[in-house]
Write a protein that holds these residues in place. Structure first.
Motif, PDB file in Angstrom:
ATOM      1  N   GLY A 158      -4.263   6.200  -5.754  1.00  0.00           N
ATOM      2  CA  GLY A 158      -4.266   7.104  -4.224  1.00  0.00           C
ATOM      3  C   GLY A 158      -4.016   8.590  -4.779  1.00  0.00           C
ATOM      4  O   GLY A 158      -3.111   8.826  -5.412  1.00  0.00           O
ATOM      5  N   LYS A 159      -4.430   9.651  -3.967  1.00  0.00           N
ATOM      6  CA  LYS A 159      -4.028  10.832  -4.214  1.00  0.00           C
ATOM      7  C   LYS A 159      -2.769  11.255  -3.333  1.00  0.00           C
ATOM      8  O   LYS A 159      -2.320  12.174  -3.769  1.00  0.00           O
ATOM      9  CB  LYS A 159      -5.222  11.691  -3.899  1.00  0.00           C
ATOM     10  N   GLY A 160      -2.262  10.458  -2.497  1.00  0.00           N
ATOM     11  CA  GLY A 160      -1.110  10.948  -1.798  1.00  0.00           C
ATOM     12  C   GLY A 160      -1.031  11.892  -1.028  1.00  0.00           C
ATOM     13  O   GLY A 160      -0.018  12.573  -0.328  1.00  0.00           O
ATOM     14  N   GLU A 198       0.759  -1.182  -0.112  1.00  0.00           N
ATOM     15  CA  GLU A 198       0.069  -0.088   0.031  1.00  0.00           C
ATOM     16  C   GLU A 198       0.856   1.078  -0.109  1.00  0.00           C
ATOM     17  O   GLU A 198       0.579   2.253  -0.540  1.00  0.00           O
ATOM     18  CB  GLU A 198      -0.705  -0.019   1.160  1.00  0.00           C
ATOM     19  N   GLU A 199       1.980   1.106   0.562  1.00  0.00           N
ATOM     20  CA  GLU A 199       2.823   2.370   0.655  1.00  0.00           C
ATOM     21  C   GLU A 199       3.523   2.501  -0.565  1.00  0.00           C
ATOM     22  O   GLU A 199       3.546   3.681  -1.074  1.00  0.00           O
ATOM     23  CB  GLU A 199       3.901   2.277   1.927  1.00  0.00           C
ATOM     24  N   THR A 200       3.972   1.614  -1.379  1.00  0.00           N
ATOM     25  CA  THR A 200       4.714   1.711  -2.637  1.00  0.00           C
ATOM     26  C   THR A 200       3.751   1.899  -3.647  1.00  0.00           C
ATOM     27  O   THR A 200       4.022   2.384  -4.783  1.00  0.00           O
ATOM     28  CB  THR A 200       5.768   0.606  -2.951  1.00  0.00           C
ATOM     29  N   SER A 201       2.380   1.806  -3.589  1.00  0.00           N
ATOM     30  CA  SER A 201       1.258   1.676  -4.523  1.00  0.00           C
ATOM     31  C   SER A 201       1.141   3.138  -5.135  1.00  0.00           C
ATOM     32  O   SER A 201       1.365   4.080  -4.479  1.00  0.00           O
ATOM     33  CB  SER A 201       0.214   1.246  -4.324  1.00  0.00           C
ATOM     34  N   THR A 202       0.982   3.124  -6.361  1.00  0.00           N
ATOM     35  CA  THR A 202       0.811   4.729  -7.079  1.00  0.00           C
ATOM     36  C   THR A 202      -0.629   5.010  -6.964  1.00  0.00           C
ATOM     37  O   THR A 202      -1.064   6.186  -7.373  1.00  0.00           O
ATOM     38  CB  THR A 202       1.326   4.824  -8.142  1.00  0.00           C
TER      39      THR A 202
END
Length: 188
Positions: free
Chosen positions: A20-22, A14-18
């Motif tokens: 999502g809006k960040g 989930e942390e490395t996933s692109t």
């Protein structure tokens, strides 16, 4: 070495996933504050610039209308047929041009405390008004026949009335301003 569990792997993914809006979703108050801005610029310079632009545009329209430019004319004055009527009326002399000065003269005469003079002034005024009406009717008929000869079946309605109403305006007060000199009749 520690053993990785499935939950730990999912957190790393989930942390490395692109996707999502960040960033965190802004609060309602933050969204409303971002949207607030004046609808109209509130600076003195902007108001002065806008006022100058409107004045310049109004002046261009006034000059264009006085010159008879179709772009600036109101709908009742647009078109070649209306221009033909204006030029025909402006080329001649009409009894109605002197109605306003005569009315002012009668008002001044009515201030004189002599009933006989007042009576004759009113008689002269009413006789002149009858002459003006006769001139308007004759002018209207002449305009209609001239427009029928020049434009045929394409002749607009209301040209006679348009011309008759122009005859009772003093020449220097007419809008659009006369484009022809007296005696300079348009081609028929």
């Amino acid at each position: 070495m520690s053993k990785k569990t499935a939950a730990d792997e999912q957190d790393v993914a989930e942390e490395t996933s692109t996707s999502g809006k960040g960033r965190p979703t802004p609060t309602r108050a933050e969204q409303e504050a971002a949207r607030k801005r004046p609808l109209v610029a509130d600076t003195k310079e902007a108001k002065a610039r806008q006022k100058a632009d409107v004045a310049a545009q109004r002046e261009r329209a006034r000059i264009g209308m006085a010159a008879g430019d179709d772009k600036y004319l109101p709908a009742r004055d647009k078109g070649p047929q209306r221009r033909f009527v204006r030029d025909t009326i402006d080329a001649g002399w009409h009894v109605g041009e002197l109605v306003m000065p005569l009315m002012i003269l009668v008002i001044v005469v009515m201030m004189i405390n002599a009933p006989l003079i007042q009576f004759y002034a009113m008689i002269v005024l009413w006789a002149y008004v009858v002459l003006v009406i006769i001139d308007m009717v004759i002018t209207s008929m002449r305009i209609k026949s001239a427009a029928a000869k020049k434009f045929g079946d394409r002749r607009e309605k209301g040209l006679g009335w348009y011309g008759a109403m122009r005859t009772i305006q003093m020449r220097w007060m007419r809008l659009p301003k006369p484009q022809v000199k007296r005696g300079q009749h348009p081609a028929r």
